[in-house]
Design an enzyme around this catalytic site. Sequence first.
Site, PDB file in Angstrom:
ATOM      1  N   LYS A 173     -77.846  -7.579  36.439  1.00 45.08           N
ATOM      2  CA  LYS A 173     -77.594  -6.170  36.138  1.00 45.08           C
ATOM      3  C   LYS A 173     -78.761  -5.561  35.349  1.00 45.08           C
ATOM      4  CE  LYS A 173     -75.350  -2.498  34.271  1.00 45.08           C
ATOM      5  NZ  LYS A 173     -75.972  -2.347  33.005  1.00 45.08           N
ATOM      6  N   ASP A 174     -79.262  -6.328  34.364  1.00 46.59           N
ATOM      7  CA  ASP A 174     -80.418  -5.878  33.585  1.00 46.59           C
ATOM      8  C   ASP A 174     -81.644  -6.564  34.178  1.00 46.59           C
ATOM      9  OD1 ASP A 174     -79.101  -4.345  31.169  1.00 46.59           O
ATOM     10  OD2 ASP A 174     -77.881  -6.103  31.576  1.00 46.59           O
ATOM     11  N   HIS A 221     -69.912 -10.413  31.676  1.00 40.12           N
ATOM     12  CA  HIS A 221     -70.191 -11.456  30.675  1.00 40.12           C
ATOM     13  C   HIS A 221     -69.386 -12.721  30.997  1.00 40.12           C
ATOM     14  CE1 HIS A 221     -70.720  -7.631  28.202  1.00 40.12           C
ATOM     15  NE2 HIS A 221     -71.900  -8.199  28.069  1.00 40.12           N
ATOM     16  N   SER A 267     -70.740  -2.552  29.179  1.00 35.58           N
ATOM     17  CA  SER A 267     -69.992  -2.189  27.971  1.00 35.58           C
ATOM     18  C   SER A 267     -70.026  -0.683  27.763  1.00 35.58           C
ATOM     19  CB  SER A 267     -70.592  -2.890  26.755  1.00 35.58           C
ATOM     20  OG  SER A 267     -70.687  -4.280  26.996  1.00 35.58           O
TER      21      SER A 267
HETATM   22  P1  AMP Z   1     -75.135  -6.965  26.997  1.00 32.81           P
HETATM   23  O1  AMP Z   1     -73.958  -7.395  26.204  1.00 32.81           O
HETATM   24  O2  AMP Z   1     -74.946  -5.678  27.709  1.00 32.81           O
HETATM   25  O3  AMP Z   1     -76.416  -7.046  26.215  1.00 32.81           O
HETATM   26  O4  AMP Z   1     -75.280  -8.046  28.160  1.00 32.81           O
HETATM   27  C1  AMP Z   1     -75.335  -9.412  27.877  1.00 32.81           C
HETATM   28  C2  AMP Z   1     -75.687 -10.154  29.146  1.00 32.81           C
HETATM   29  O5  AMP Z   1     -74.702  -9.908  30.132  1.00 32.81           O
HETATM   30  C3  AMP Z   1     -77.031  -9.687  29.726  1.00 32.81           C
HETATM   31  O6  AMP Z   1     -77.733 -10.805  30.223  1.00 32.81           O
HETATM   32  C4  AMP Z   1     -76.594  -8.769  30.835  1.00 32.81           C
HETATM   33  O7  AMP Z   1     -77.538  -8.678  31.889  1.00 32.81           O
HETATM   34  C5  AMP Z   1     -75.324  -9.444  31.305  1.00 32.81           C
HETATM   35  N1  AMP Z   1     -74.471  -8.486  32.010  1.00 32.81           N
HETATM   36  C6  AMP Z   1     -74.076  -7.263  31.571  1.00 32.81           C
HETATM   37  N2  AMP Z   1     -73.358  -6.636  32.523  1.00 32.81           N
HETATM   38  C7  AMP Z   1     -73.305  -7.461  33.588  1.00 32.81           C
HETATM   39  C8  AMP Z   1     -72.723  -7.375  34.895  1.00 32.81           C
HETATM   40  N3  AMP Z   1     -72.053  -6.304  35.289  1.00 32.81           N
HETATM   41  N4  AMP Z   1     -72.888  -8.426  35.726  1.00 32.81           N
HETATM   42  C9  AMP Z   1     -73.585  -9.522  35.349  1.00 32.81           C
HETATM   43  N5  AMP Z   1     -74.150  -9.665  34.129  1.00 32.81           N
HETATM   44  C10 AMP Z   1     -74.023  -8.651  33.263  1.00 32.81           C
END
Ligand code: AMP
Length: 288
Positions: A153-154, A41, A190
């Site tokens: 990642k997603d 993030h 996370s």
């Molecule tokens: P999340 O909080 O898991 O919904 O992720 C929020 C954003 O952060 C999304 O766009 C994810 O793809 C990105 N994200 C999560 N993990 C990573 C990572 N390891 N590297 C890069 N972006 C990430």
Amino acid sequence: MASDVQVAETIAEVRQLVAAARGNGCRIGLVPTMGALHEGHASLIRAAKAEADFVVVSIFVNPIQFGPSEDYARYPRTLPEDLEICRLNGGQSAFVPSVTEMYPEPCWTFTDVEKLSYTLCGPRRPGHFRGVCTVVQKLFNIVQPDLAWFGAKDGQQARVIRRMVSDLNIPVEIRIGPTVREADGLAMSSRNQYLNKAERQSAAGIYQALSEVRRLALERPKTTPVEVEPLRRRLEELLKEIPGARLEYAEFVDERTLQPLDQLDGPALVAVALTLGQTRLIDNVTIP
Ligand code: AMP
């Protein structure tokens, strides 16, 4: 020293902060997250800060993207630490709405991106991408950013959001940041904090397997078409060797359409989902 983060708990508050920034000529950047922020993030917040003048980080665990048997209730919530990460990486505002602020009434209106949501995680998490698209569209309507950042990642999510923005003419530029990994290659997430010590060690095998099949694919001679099936089977084998792993899928899909490939005749996304103990993990690599 990084300056304080302006925390907005309501839609009216975040709109006010954004309007003031826009009034000062700022370009607005949005980084949507569910909190429990980590270096993945943080890298998106820094990228946003480099291109936008006023960066809003939204932190919202969105109930409508979780299935009934998924981890909504136990999803990690670490707001004080998250605000510190925002601050240190240049986020000026954190939008941290409650569920009732975002959904004062049951949501009856949804955004659904067809086709791209039908493969990979789509069929395994019914309603997931619909929940993601709906909340992201709401965040776009609330914050009205010029630019928004998502993580590679997603991989499927990033493509679904891009398509939503283009199909619906949403006036925001989408940026995709590279996957940030731990030293042993595990993609930061996370959900990694759910893993016990043995599971955490096993989890490194996911990226090792992805890297190995990418290496195999890239070393094939370019003169004849490369068949996907032997590579896909090798990937499955490697993933099944990971202690404790239950494989959900291991697929080679077209990087743009996310449809399964028979041959590597264009850019491919190699995507994996598996469960270790109670924890579902996803990862992907691209083959140019
Ligand atoms: P999340 O909080 O898991 O919904 O992720 C929020 C954003 O952060 C999304 O766009 C994810 O793809 C990105 N994200 C999560 N993990 C990573 C990572 N390891 N590297 C890069 N972006 C990430």
